[in-house]
Design a protein around this motif. Structure first.
Motif, PDB file in Angstrom:
ATOM      1  N   VAL A  35       0.759  -1.153  -0.291  1.00 17.78           N
ATOM      2  CA  VAL A  35      -0.059  -0.104  -0.092  1.00 17.78           C
ATOM      3  C   VAL A  35       0.965   1.436   0.094  1.00 17.78           C
ATOM      4  N   ARG A  36       0.547   2.059  -0.897  1.00 16.60           N
ATOM      5  CA  ARG A  36       0.960   3.560  -0.948  1.00 16.60           C
ATOM      6  C   ARG A  36       0.214   4.607  -0.125  1.00 16.60           C
ATOM      7  N   ALA A  37       0.755   5.029   0.914  1.00 13.37           N
ATOM      8  CA  ALA A  37      -0.356   5.863   1.955  1.00 13.37           C
ATOM      9  C   ALA A  37      -0.484   7.352   0.863  1.00 13.37           C
ATOM     10  N   LEU A  38      -1.741   7.543   0.962  1.00 16.74           N
ATOM     11  CA  LEU A  38      -2.218   8.792   0.483  1.00 16.74           C
ATOM     12  C   LEU A  38      -2.571   9.912   1.869  1.00 16.74           C
ATOM     13  N   TYR A  39      -3.272   9.513   2.718  1.00 16.85           N
ATOM     14  CA  TYR A  39      -3.541  10.217   3.998  1.00 16.85           C
ATOM     15  C   TYR A  39      -3.541   9.485   5.143  1.00 16.85           C
ATOM     16  N   ILE A  81      -5.098   4.893  11.485  1.00 15.06           N
ATOM     17  CA  ILE A  81      -5.904   5.572  10.378  1.00 15.06           C
ATOM     18  C   ILE A  81      -4.993   5.874   9.443  1.00 15.06           C
ATOM     19  N   SER A  82      -4.997   4.986   8.155  1.00 18.15           N
ATOM     20  CA  SER A  82      -4.430   5.126   7.022  1.00 18.15           C
ATOM     21  C   SER A  82      -5.077   4.898   5.853  1.00 18.15           C
ATOM     22  N   VAL A  83      -5.128   5.600   5.006  1.00 17.65           N
ATOM     23  CA  VAL A  83      -5.636   5.550   3.752  1.00 17.65           C
ATOM     24  C   VAL A  83      -4.776   5.423   2.498  1.00 17.65           C
ATOM     25  N   GLY A  84      -4.783   4.383   1.774  1.00 15.23           N
ATOM     26  CA  GLY A  84      -3.983   4.485   0.679  1.00 15.23           C
ATOM     27  C   GLY A  84      -4.113   3.778  -0.361  1.00 15.23           C
ATOM     28  N   GLU A  85      -3.346   3.519  -1.427  1.00 12.62           N
ATOM     29  CA  GLU A  85      -3.613   2.837  -2.660  1.00 12.62           C
ATOM     30  C   GLU A  85      -2.756   1.757  -2.824  1.00 12.62           C
ATOM     31  N   THR A  97      -8.356   1.751  -3.664  1.00 10.60           N
ATOM     32  CA  THR A  97      -8.015   2.650  -2.577  1.00 10.60           C
ATOM     33  C   THR A  97      -8.554   2.251  -1.340  1.00 10.60           C
ATOM     34  N   VAL A  98      -8.067   2.008  -0.450  1.00 14.79           N
ATOM     35  CA  VAL A  98      -8.088   1.180   0.769  1.00 14.79           C
ATOM     36  C   VAL A  98      -8.039   2.035   2.214  1.00 14.79           C
ATOM     37  N   PHE A  99      -8.774   1.558   3.163  1.00 12.20           N
ATOM     38  CA  PHE A  99      -8.482   1.924   4.645  1.00 12.20           C
ATOM     39  C   PHE A  99      -7.709   0.768   5.105  1.00 12.20           C
ATOM     40  N   CYS A 100      -6.717   1.164   6.300  1.00  9.24           N
ATOM     41  CA  CYS A 100      -6.024   0.342   6.944  1.00  9.24           C
ATOM     42  C   CYS A 100      -5.718   0.999   8.457  1.00  9.24           C
ATOM     43  N   LEU A 101      -5.771  -0.008   9.510  1.00 12.13           N
ATOM     44  CA  LEU A 101      -5.567   0.207  10.755  1.00 12.13           C
ATOM     45  C   LEU A 101      -4.071   0.374  10.820  1.00 12.13           C
ATOM     46  N   PRO A 124     -10.975   9.674  -0.761  1.00 15.67           N
ATOM     47  CA  PRO A 124      -9.719   9.364   0.654  1.00 15.67           C
ATOM     48  C   PRO A 124      -9.593  10.255   1.540  1.00 15.67           C
ATOM     49  N   GLU A 125      -9.745  11.479   0.998  1.00 10.09           N
ATOM     50  CA  GLU A 125      -9.361  12.752   2.152  1.00 10.09           C
ATOM     51  C   GLU A 125     -10.373  12.528   3.211  1.00 10.09           C
ATOM     52  N   ARG A 126     -11.702  12.197   3.106  1.00  6.46           N
ATOM     53  CA  ARG A 126     -12.711  11.860   4.303  1.00  6.46           C
ATOM     54  C   ARG A 126     -12.648  10.693   5.068  1.00  6.46           C
ATOM     55  N   ALA A 127     -11.989   9.301   4.414  1.00  7.95           N
ATOM     56  CA  ALA A 127     -12.038   8.294   4.801  1.00  7.95           C
ATOM     57  C   ALA A 127     -11.191   8.130   5.907  1.00  7.95           C
ATOM     58  N   VAL A 128     -10.206   9.288   6.461  1.00  9.44           N
ATOM     59  CA  VAL A 128      -9.594   9.212   7.672  1.00  9.44           C
ATOM     60  C   VAL A 128     -10.491   9.184   8.875  1.00  9.44           C
TER      61      VAL A 128
END
Length: 325
Positions: A35-39, A81-85, A97-101, A124-128
């Motif tokens: 995963v490459r983190a976005l936020y 709280i991580s959102v990435g691709e 695009t995924v959410f991960c703990l 993804p910006e709101r998924a945090v």
């Protein structure tokens, strides 16, 4: 482009001091994803306590995050709280695009079932806000508010806002979000939630306490009606808290119930697990009004310098978002 062999990770070196460090990055196996983190997001409550080294020794194992590296009080990489691709992974996940703990880190490898794809339409910006929404959902399940109830939420942080937002559409319910910081009225108004700087005089049927202060807990107990349930979400770390269990606590036969996101409430466990709860939490983030809870943003490179101020929990901060690109 060849896959990266190292990643940058935010690590608390000792209480009150963090840095970006380089960590080795393994190649993903057949059941893993890169995963490459976005936020990512900074959880003001728990992460503040971790940053200041205030996790009690008795709770260090219970408070471990799923992909935490190191031990409390440090050095430790903590966060959830991580959102990435997904840049490499099984068919169906690659490119999603995924959410991960996961802690704050720009690239990471985790099992494929540890990531949850974002539903269509969820930016993804709101998924945090997903972790906060999960906590709020669990609290509402623990509190069991119903139609017509008077619901008071003490503490207008992210969790308090989300609990009030979840309860606001109960038919006939009167929901009030309470915080002594008057500036929080703006974000409450944007979420369509009534706001007050002091708890209403009308006895509440359900009270949720999320201020993280002893004064807030006292207010929560004081405004609860006879036989009412008070749900305590605040985690105080190693700080002793004076709970006012005298006065009318016994004569009103109050219920004081803890709520913690690590477990789904018992009455739901036969049908719900944390994966199903997270999928629901993500789907609930479709409302653009929830952007009111993002109070600021900075880059990943700035995090070591910004974290002391964020952990000091100033009044103007709700969810602070970290940007990786």
């Amino acid at each position: 482009m060849s896959p990266p062999t190292t990643a940058r990770q935010f690590r608390i070196l000792e209480p009150g001091r963090g840095a970006l460090v380089s960590v080795p990055l393994e190649r993903p196996g057949p059941d893993q994803v890169l995963v490459r983190a976005l936020y990512s997001g900074v959880s003001r409550g728990t992460e503040s306590l971790v940053f200041h080294g205030r996790v009690p020794a008795s709770q260090r194992e219970a408070m471990r995050a799923p992909f935490q590296q190191g031990d409390f009080p440090g050095p430790v990489a903590y966060g959830y709280i991580s959102v990435g691709e997904v840049v490499d992974g099984p068919p169906g996940l690659a490119g999603r695009t995924v959410f991960c703990l996961h802690p704050h880190q720009d690239y990471y490898v985790v099992p494929a079932d540890a990531v949850t794809p974002l539903p269509d339409g969820i930016p993804p910006e709101r998924a945090v806000l997903a972790a906060g929404m999960e906590t709020a959902l669990n609290a509402v399940w623990d509190g069991l508010p119903g139609p017509g109830d008077t619901v008071t939420v003490i503490g207008a942080g992210v969790i308090g806002h989300l609990i009030a937002w979840l309860c606001r559409d109960l038919p006939g319910a009167r929901v009030t979000l309470v915080d002594p910081v008057a500036a929080r009225e703006d974000s409450a108004r944007r979420l369509g939630v009534a706001f007050a700087t002091a708890a209403p005089e009308a006895p509440a049927d359900r009270v949720f306490h999320a201020s993280g202060t002893a004064a807030g807990l006292a207010s929560a107990l004081a405004c609860a009606g006879v036989e009412a349930r008070v749900v305590e979400l605040s985690w105080y770390g190693d700080e002793p808290v004076a709970a006012p269990l005298g006065e009318a606590f016994h004569s009103r036969r109050l219920q004081l119930r803890s709520s913690q996101v690590g477990r789904v409430p018992p009455d739901r466990q036969p049908r719900w697990d944390t994966a199903r709860r997270l999928r629901l939490a993500l789907s609930l983030l479709a409302d653009p009004a929830l952007d009111a809870l993002i109070s600021g943003e900075s880059t990943f490179g700035e995090l070591p310098a910004r974290m002391p101020a964020l952990a000091a929990a100033p009044d103007g901060i709700l969810c602070h978002r970290i940007r990786y690109r």
